[in-house]
Design a protein around this motif. Sequence first.
Motif, PDB file in Angstrom:
ATOM      1  N   MET A 152      34.826  66.561 -57.689  1.00 49.23           N
ATOM      2  CA  MET A 152      35.500  66.179 -58.938  1.00 49.23           C
ATOM      3  C   MET A 152      34.914  66.947 -60.124  1.00 49.23           C
ATOM      4  SD  MET A 152      35.772  62.102 -58.200  1.00 49.23           S
ATOM      5  CE  MET A 152      36.831  61.597 -59.540  1.00 49.23           C
ATOM      6  N   ILE A 153      33.600  67.129 -60.143  1.00 50.66           N
ATOM      7  CA  ILE A 153      32.945  67.874 -61.219  1.00 50.66           C
ATOM      8  C   ILE A 153      33.391  69.333 -61.187  1.00 50.66           C
ATOM      9  CG2 ILE A 153      30.728  68.777 -62.036  1.00 50.66           C
ATOM     10  CD1 ILE A 153      29.489  66.094 -61.085  1.00 50.66           C
ATOM     11  N   LYS A 154      33.399  69.917 -60.006  1.00 48.83           N
ATOM     12  CA  LYS A 154      33.803  71.312 -59.855  1.00 48.83           C
ATOM     13  C   LYS A 154      35.236  71.517 -60.353  1.00 48.83           C
ATOM     14  CE  LYS A 154      33.840  74.956 -56.385  1.00 48.83           C
ATOM     15  NZ  LYS A 154      33.580  75.283 -54.978  1.00 48.83           N
ATOM     16  N   SER A 155      36.115  70.610 -59.976  1.00 47.58           N
ATOM     17  CA  SER A 155      37.500  70.673 -60.402  1.00 47.58           C
ATOM     18  C   SER A 155      37.617  70.498 -61.919  1.00 47.58           C
ATOM     19  CB  SER A 155      38.310  69.590 -59.685  1.00 47.58           C
ATOM     20  OG  SER A 155      39.619  69.542 -60.162  1.00 47.58           O
ATOM     21  N   PHE A 156      36.853  69.579 -62.467  1.00 46.69           N
ATOM     22  CA  PHE A 156      36.873  69.316 -63.912  1.00 46.69           C
ATOM     23  C   PHE A 156      36.425  70.554 -64.692  1.00 46.69           C
ATOM     24  CE2 PHE A 156      34.585  67.863 -67.750  1.00 46.69           C
ATOM     25  CZ  PHE A 156      35.649  67.279 -68.426  1.00 46.69           C
ATOM     26  N   LEU A 157      35.383  71.201 -64.224  1.00 43.16           N
ATOM     27  CA  LEU A 157      34.862  72.364 -64.932  1.00 43.16           C
ATOM     28  C   LEU A 157      35.768  73.577 -64.848  1.00 43.16           C
ATOM     29  CD1 LEU A 157      31.077  72.045 -64.026  1.00 43.16           C
ATOM     30  CD2 LEU A 157      32.160  71.564 -66.227  1.00 43.16           C
ATOM     31  N   LYS A 158      36.656  73.622 -63.855  1.00 42.21           N
ATOM     32  CA  LYS A 158      37.575  74.739 -63.691  1.00 42.21           C
ATOM     33  C   LYS A 158      38.895  74.535 -64.443  1.00 42.21           C
ATOM     34  CE  LYS A 158      35.961  76.561 -59.329  1.00 42.21           C
ATOM     35  NZ  LYS A 158      36.334  76.916 -57.963  1.00 42.21           N
ATOM     36  N   ARG A 159      39.111  73.326 -64.990  1.00 43.15           N
ATOM     37  CA  ARG A 159      40.371  73.061 -65.685  1.00 43.15           C
ATOM     38  C   ARG A 159      40.502  73.954 -66.915  1.00 43.15           C
ATOM     39  NH1 ARG A 159      40.308  66.492 -65.934  1.00 43.15           N
ATOM     40  NH2 ARG A 159      40.325  66.183 -63.689  1.00 43.15           N
ATOM     41  N   ARG A 160      41.724  74.311 -67.178  1.00 43.62           N
ATOM     42  CA  ARG A 160      42.012  75.115 -68.376  1.00 43.62           C
ATOM     43  C   ARG A 160      42.148  74.192 -69.568  1.00 43.62           C
ATOM     44  NH1 ARG A 160      45.435  80.317 -67.708  1.00 43.62           N
ATOM     45  NH2 ARG A 160      44.512  80.392 -69.755  1.00 43.62           N
ATOM     46  N   HIS A 220      36.977  60.509 -65.463  1.00 43.40           N
ATOM     47  CA  HIS A 220      37.971  59.887 -66.349  1.00 43.40           C
ATOM     48  C   HIS A 220      39.293  59.647 -65.612  1.00 43.40           C
ATOM     49  CE1 HIS A 220      39.981  58.859 -70.058  1.00 43.40           C
ATOM     50  NE2 HIS A 220      40.961  59.665 -69.694  1.00 43.40           N
ATOM     51  N   GLY A 221      39.805  58.460 -65.750  1.00 42.93           N
ATOM     52  CA  GLY A 221      41.076  58.111 -65.127  1.00 42.93           C
ATOM     53  C   GLY A 221      40.933  57.504 -63.749  1.00 42.93           C
ATOM     54  N   ASP A 222      39.769  57.578 -63.150  1.00 43.53           N
ATOM     55  CA  ASP A 222      39.529  56.974 -61.831  1.00 43.53           C
ATOM     56  C   ASP A 222      38.875  55.614 -62.061  1.00 43.53           C
ATOM     57  OD1 ASP A 222      38.749  56.330 -59.189  1.00 43.53           O
ATOM     58  OD2 ASP A 222      38.620  58.466 -58.708  1.00 43.53           O
ATOM     59  N   VAL A 223      39.547  54.564 -61.643  1.00 43.04           N
ATOM     60  CA  VAL A 223      39.086  53.203 -61.960  1.00 43.04           C
ATOM     61  C   VAL A 223      38.094  52.642 -60.950  1.00 43.04           C
ATOM     62  CG1 VAL A 223      41.163  52.644 -63.254  1.00 43.04           C
ATOM     63  CG2 VAL A 223      41.077  52.175 -60.805  1.00 43.04           C
ATOM     64  N   ARG A 224      37.792  53.407 -59.906  1.00 39.87           N
ATOM     65  CA  ARG A 224      36.840  52.909 -58.915  1.00 39.87           C
ATOM     66  C   ARG A 224      35.464  52.714 -59.536  1.00 39.87           C
ATOM     67  NH1 ARG A 224      37.010  57.207 -54.371  1.00 39.87           N
ATOM     68  NH2 ARG A 224      37.336  58.514 -56.179  1.00 39.87           N
ATOM     69  N   ALA A 225      34.702  51.798 -58.977  1.00 37.01           N
ATOM     70  CA  ALA A 225      33.359  51.509 -59.466  1.00 37.01           C
ATOM     71  C   ALA A 225      32.295  52.261 -58.677  1.00 37.01           C
ATOM     72  CB  ALA A 225      33.086  50.011 -59.404  1.00 37.01           C
ATOM     73  N   GLU A 226      32.629  52.730 -57.467  1.00 33.92           N
ATOM     74  CA  GLU A 226      31.660  53.413 -56.609  1.00 33.92           C
ATOM     75  C   GLU A 226      32.271  54.686 -56.033  1.00 33.92           C
ATOM     76  OE1 GLU A 226      30.804  50.286 -53.820  1.00 33.92           O
ATOM     77  OE2 GLU A 226      29.034  49.699 -54.969  1.00 33.92           O
ATOM     78  N   PHE A 227      31.403  55.702 -55.856  1.00 34.06           N
ATOM     79  CA  PHE A 227      31.862  56.998 -55.386  1.00 34.06           C
ATOM     80  C   PHE A 227      30.868  57.603 -54.399  1.00 34.06           C
ATOM     81  CE2 PHE A 227      33.403  56.376 -59.665  1.00 34.06           C
ATOM     82  CZ  PHE A 227      34.723  56.815 -59.621  1.00 34.06           C
ATOM     83  N   PRO A 228      31.353  58.353 -53.399  1.00 31.36           N
ATOM     84  CA  PRO A 228      30.451  59.125 -52.537  1.00 31.36           C
ATOM     85  C   PRO A 228      30.025  60.405 -53.269  1.00 31.36           C
ATOM     86  CG  PRO A 228      32.702  59.236 -51.717  1.00 31.36           C
ATOM     87  CD  PRO A 228      32.715  58.345 -52.902  1.00 31.36           C
ATOM     88  N   LEU A 229      28.818  60.875 -53.018  1.00 31.24           N
ATOM     89  CA  LEU A 229      28.277  62.037 -53.726  1.00 31.24           C
ATOM     90  C   LEU A 229      29.124  63.293 -53.558  1.00 31.24           C
ATOM     91  CD1 LEU A 229      24.424  61.725 -53.162  1.00 31.24           C
ATOM     92  CD2 LEU A 229      25.746  61.133 -55.184  1.00 31.24           C
ATOM     93  N   GLU A 230      29.551  63.571 -52.341  1.00 29.10           N
ATOM     94  CA  GLU A 230      30.317  64.796 -52.096  1.00 29.10           C
ATOM     95  C   GLU A 230      31.635  64.792 -52.867  1.00 29.10           C
ATOM     96  OE1 GLU A 230      29.360  67.620 -50.657  1.00 29.10           O
ATOM     97  OE2 GLU A 230      27.428  66.628 -50.494  1.00 29.10           O
TER      98      GLU A 230
END
Length: 67
Positions: free
Chosen positions: A57-65, A42-52
């Motif tokens: 990003m997922i790890k950071s998202f899950l750790k958010r308070r 969410h908030g990242d407007v790019r259309a393509e991403f590298p897996l790593e």
Amino acid sequence: MAGRGKKNNVATIIPVYPREELLAKSEALFGVKPEVLHGALHGDVRAEFPLEEVKSMIKSFLKRRIS
């Protein structure tokens, strides 16, 4: 010894994948539901991403308070 000490100037190519494909295969690739990946991207407007980067990003998202 030929070639010793020389650096190879070949750029490393990092594959990128479309957002839609990552969302469709989020459980197989990252072990999370598409909703979690959607939140992480969410908030990242790019259309393509590298897996790593997506994994990070997922790890950071899950750790958010939650506030």
